[in-house]
Write an enzyme that holds these catalytic residues in place. Structure first.
Site, PDB file in Angstrom:
ATOM      1  N   LYS A 141      -4.450   9.257 -10.670  1.00 44.75           N
ATOM      2  CA  LYS A 141      -3.207   9.364  -9.896  1.00 44.75           C
ATOM      3  C   LYS A 141      -2.450   8.036  -9.917  1.00 44.75           C
ATOM      4  CE  LYS A 141      -1.651   9.991  -5.052  1.00 44.75           C
ATOM      5  NZ  LYS A 141      -2.062  10.354  -3.662  1.00 44.75           N
ATOM      6  N   ASP A 187       3.860   5.739  -1.999  1.00 43.55           N
ATOM      7  CA  ASP A 187       3.825   7.018  -1.296  1.00 43.55           C
ATOM      8  C   ASP A 187       4.367   6.857   0.122  1.00 43.55           C
ATOM      9  OD1 ASP A 187       3.349   9.542  -0.384  1.00 43.55           O
ATOM     10  OD2 ASP A 187       1.148   9.353  -0.332  1.00 43.55           O
ATOM     11  N   LYS A 236       5.541   9.333   6.261  1.00 42.77           N
ATOM     12  CA  LYS A 236       4.403   8.678   6.902  1.00 42.77           C
ATOM     13  C   LYS A 236       4.900   7.774   8.025  1.00 42.77           C
ATOM     14  CE  LYS A 236       1.323   8.381   2.861  1.00 42.77           C
ATOM     15  NZ  LYS A 236       0.223   9.189   3.413  1.00 42.77           N
ATOM     16  N   ASP A 260      -1.362   3.465  -3.881  1.00 46.17           N
ATOM     17  CA  ASP A 260      -1.594   4.880  -4.169  1.00 46.17           C
ATOM     18  C   ASP A 260      -1.639   5.177  -5.677  1.00 46.17           C
ATOM     19  OD1 ASP A 260      -2.254   7.275  -2.993  1.00 46.17           O
ATOM     20  OD2 ASP A 260      -0.180   7.990  -2.833  1.00 46.17           O
ATOM     21  N   ASP A 320       3.720  15.164   1.777  1.00 44.16           N
ATOM     22  CA  ASP A 320       2.819  14.014   1.663  1.00 44.16           C
ATOM     23  C   ASP A 320       1.537  14.374   0.899  1.00 44.16           C
ATOM     24  OD1 ASP A 320       2.002  11.430   1.999  1.00 44.16           O
ATOM     25  OD2 ASP A 320       1.476  11.631   4.132  1.00 44.16           O
ATOM     26  N   GLU A 348       1.204  14.993  -2.143  1.00 41.12           N
ATOM     27  CA  GLU A 348       1.861  14.941  -3.447  1.00 41.12           C
ATOM     28  C   GLU A 348       0.900  14.607  -4.584  1.00 41.12           C
ATOM     29  OE1 GLU A 348       1.538  12.397  -1.543  1.00 41.12           O
ATOM     30  OE2 GLU A 348       0.861  10.942  -3.022  1.00 41.12           O
ATOM     31  N   ARG A 407      -2.050  15.691  -5.310  1.00 40.25           N
ATOM     32  CA  ARG A 407      -2.628  16.881  -5.929  1.00 40.25           C
ATOM     33  C   ARG A 407      -1.594  17.607  -6.804  1.00 40.25           C
ATOM     34  NH1 ARG A 407      -4.273  19.218  -0.191  1.00 40.25           N
ATOM     35  NH2 ARG A 407      -4.348  16.956   0.136  1.00 40.25           N
TER      36      ARG A 407
HETATM   37  N1  BES Z   1      -2.025   8.829  -0.693  1.00 34.75           N
HETATM   38  C1  BES Z   1      -2.327   9.667   0.403  1.00 34.75           C
HETATM   39  C2  BES Z   1      -3.790   9.586   0.811  1.00 34.75           C
HETATM   40  C3  BES Z   1      -4.248   8.288   1.422  1.00 34.75           C
HETATM   41  C4  BES Z   1      -4.090   8.035   2.764  1.00 34.75           C
HETATM   42  C5  BES Z   1      -4.907   7.366   0.642  1.00 34.75           C
HETATM   43  C6  BES Z   1      -4.543   6.859   3.300  1.00 34.75           C
HETATM   44  C7  BES Z   1      -5.357   6.206   1.180  1.00 34.75           C
HETATM   45  C8  BES Z   1      -5.186   5.947   2.518  1.00 34.75           C
HETATM   46  C9  BES Z   1      -2.032  11.113   0.063  1.00 34.75           C
HETATM   47  O1  BES Z   1      -0.944  11.324  -0.764  1.00 34.75           O
HETATM   48  C10 BES Z   1      -1.751  11.802   1.345  1.00 34.75           C
HETATM   49  O2  BES Z   1      -0.776  11.470   1.961  1.00 34.75           O
HETATM   50  N2  BES Z   1      -2.607  12.732   1.726  1.00 34.75           N
HETATM   51  C11 BES Z   1      -2.469  13.438   2.941  1.00 34.75           C
HETATM   52  C12 BES Z   1      -2.766  14.882   2.675  1.00 34.75           C
HETATM   53  C13 BES Z   1      -2.376  15.805   3.793  1.00 34.75           C
HETATM   54  C14 BES Z   1      -0.868  15.795   3.981  1.00 34.75           C
HETATM   55  C15 BES Z   1      -2.850  17.207   3.463  1.00 34.75           C
HETATM   56  C16 BES Z   1      -3.437  12.859   3.946  1.00 34.75           C
HETATM   57  O3  BES Z   1      -4.532  12.431   3.578  1.00 34.75           O
HETATM   58  O4  BES Z   1      -3.078  12.788   5.121  1.00 34.75           O
HETATM   59 ZN    ZN Z   2      -0.478   9.788  -2.038  1.00 36.17          ZN
HETATM   60 MN    MN Z   3       0.881  11.385   0.290  1.00 34.44          MN
END
Ligand code: BES
Ligand code: ZN
Ligand code: MN
Length: 505
Positions: A274, A279, A286, A297, A356, A358, A360
């Site tokens: 990725k 992000d 966020k 990210d 968020d 994204e 996946r």
């Molecule tokens: N990049 C984030 C995941 C992340 C969060 C990595 C904190 C490292 C530290 C990812 O894109 C994300 O925002 N995931 C969400 C998914 C949810 C919206 C289903 C998450 O983990 O909250």
């Molecule tokens: Zn992300």
């Molecule tokens: Mn995200």
């Protein structure tokens, strides 16, 4: 940092610093350390007797040999911890402690010996011991400086440690150590590249910058680089990646590096990372607290690029392909919105519950894209879910997949590299959390088991090949807790990848 093996005795090598590892709680120096101690007039033994140095892991002491006693100006004792606990990770950390000790003394060179390489257990062969020491040394020498000005006072400027010499006068042993050093240094240099890409700010390490880095790796190592920009991505039908990128002016890229080290027609091993260079969460924005960390990210993509550099440098005898879907995830009048239904490269429709989620989306298209390579196996890596950092903390990567054999291989590679991965269950029951009323699948399964439902989402876009997924959200960056780390990006799992590829090749 150059790591070399010198054919000489440790008492005869001219160096500003000779690092010597000692086990915890052993009063009597042994083997080469005993003869060194003799030349030092018993100084090591006295230090041990007085209890001023106990050999606990990370402990150090500096000795100043009398003139002409040996050729080293200083001796740095480094604690290894208990003998029965010795493993590759301990040697990695000890070498790193020595390098950081040299830096603290403002010395740019040091030497060391590999006396524990004699032990030659099944896991800790002399080759592995030398590899681990080289990894620790090269990793410890990494510092981020790219976007900082030099301090006014040159004395304030940290010293770069440039040379680490392993001393071994027996030719046969020296040759084995040299092979280990070659591997370890290449792995660590790859990991340092991953760290550097991770640490660079989002306005520098853009998708375009990652693509240029891939092109540089291709030039240096003779690989093939293919970069798809916005129009090529449209032609290719990478609809989910483009949906993420539609909220930013920064051009998305699909980066493909191909190393042909195996025979023609041999099915390739494929790494997918990725490369989300910043992000913000998109419309599902966020919180601003700590949002700056979301420059990290792209650490999965960075690990793939770092691994490909090491693959090229070592000439790994296998066909290996690295793929990095890269984009920003921002907000704008053109950004995708919650509730939108988007297409994908595979053809499945996706309801975007949360913009968020994204990572996946861009990985789904990349996993679909790699079907054309008829892969032998595919591993993807991503800072995918905050939930993984909650589940496993800083000490393990989340591991999932569709093939138990591959999962076991990855656990083994993780153990060897010290970048340990731990499996999470992909029970079928979790799958229905991402059923959608309006599309074939939705991109969020809610909070329960958020890491596993993300894994299930990816699995829906995986072709007919063994596949595994590594979630590095908890481990991609940190405070620099280990001696071979520094604050910021860790470069994980660059070395895990190489351990896996080398075992497969
Ligand atoms: N990049 C984030 C995941 C992340 C969060 C990595 C904190 C490292 C530290 C990812 O894109 C994300 O925002 N995931 C969400 C998914 C949810 C919206 C289903 C998450 O983990 O909250
Ligand atoms: Zn992300
Ligand atoms: Mn995200």
């Amino acid at each position: 940092m150059h790591v070399t093996v010198e054919r000489t005795d440790c008492t005869e090598f001219t160096t500003p610093l000779l690092a010597v590892n000692l086990f915890q709680g052993e009063a009597e120096p042994e083997g080469p350390v005993a003869s060194l101690d003799e030349k030092l007039g018993g100084e090591i033994r006295r230090l041990l007797e007085r209890g001023d140095f106990r050999g606990r892991e990370g402990e150090t002491a500096v000795l100043y040999p009398r003139d002409e006693a040996i050729f080293a100006e200083r001796v740095l004792l480094v604690g290894l911890g208990k003998r029965e606990e010795l493993d590759a990770e301990r040697l990695r950390r000890a070498a790193a402690t020595a390098v950081k000790g040299a830096a603290k003394l403002r010395l740019s060179r040091l030497a060391s010996i590999m006396h524990h390489a004699e032990m030659g257990t099944e896991e800790l062969t002399p080759h592995r011991a030398a590899q681990s020491a080289a990894e620790g040394a090269v990793l410890a020498a990494y510092r981020y400086t790219e976007t900082k000005s030099d301090p006014e006072d040159p004395d304030e400027k940290p010293v770069a440690v440039e040379a680490f010499s392993l001393l071994e006068k027996i030719e046969d042993k020296a040759r084995i150590l040299e092979q280990g050093v070659t591997v370890g240094a290449a792995l660590a240099r790859g990991e340092n590249l991953s760290r550097e890409l991770g640490n660079l700010p989002g306005n520098v390490a853009t998708p375009t910058y990652l693509a240029e880095t891939a092109e540089r790796i291709a030039r240096d190592t003779g690989m093939k680089a293919t970069i798809l920009g916005r129009s090529e991505l449209e032609a290719e039908g990478m609809k989910a990646l483009l949906a993420v990128a539609q909220g930013t002016d920064e051009e998305p890229k699909l980066i493909v590096l191909e190393h042909r080290g195996g025979s023609e027609g041999e099915r390739p091993l494929v790494l997918v990372g990725k490369g989300l260079t910043f992000d913000a969460g998109g419309i599902s924005i966020k919180p601003s607290q700590s949002m700056e960390l979301m420059k990290f990210d792209m650490c999965g993509g960075a690990a793939v690029l770092g691994a490909m550099q090491a693959v090229g440098e070592l000439g790994v005898p296998a066909n290996v392909i690295g793929v990095v879907p890269a984009s920003e995830n921002l907000l704008s009048g053109s950004a995708m919105k919650p509730g939108d239904v988007i297409g994908s490269h595979l053809g499945k429709t996706i309801e975007v519950i949360n913009t968020d989620a994204e990572g996946r989306l861009i990985l789904a298209d990349a996993l679909s894209y790699v079907r054309r390579f008829d892969p032998r196996a595919v591993i993807d890596v991503a800072t995918l879910t905050g939930a993984c950092g909650i589940a496993l903390g800083k000490h393990a990567l989340g591991l999932m997949g569709n093939d138990e054999g591959l999962i076991d291989e990855i656990r083994g590679a993780g153990d060897r590299s010290g970048e340990r991965a731990w499996p999470l269950p992909m029970f079928q029951e979790y799958r229905k959390q991402i059923d959608s009323d309006y599309a074939d699948i939705k991109n969020s399964g809610g909070r329960p088991a958020g890491t596993i439902t993300a894994g299930w989402f990816l699995r829906e876009f995986v072709g007919d090949f063994p596949w595994a997924h590594l979630d590095i959200a908890g481990v991609a960056w940190g405070d620099g807790d280990l001696s071979y780390q520094s604050k910021g990006a860790t470069g994980i799992p660059t070395r895990l990848f190489l351990e896996w590829l080398l075992a497969r090749a």
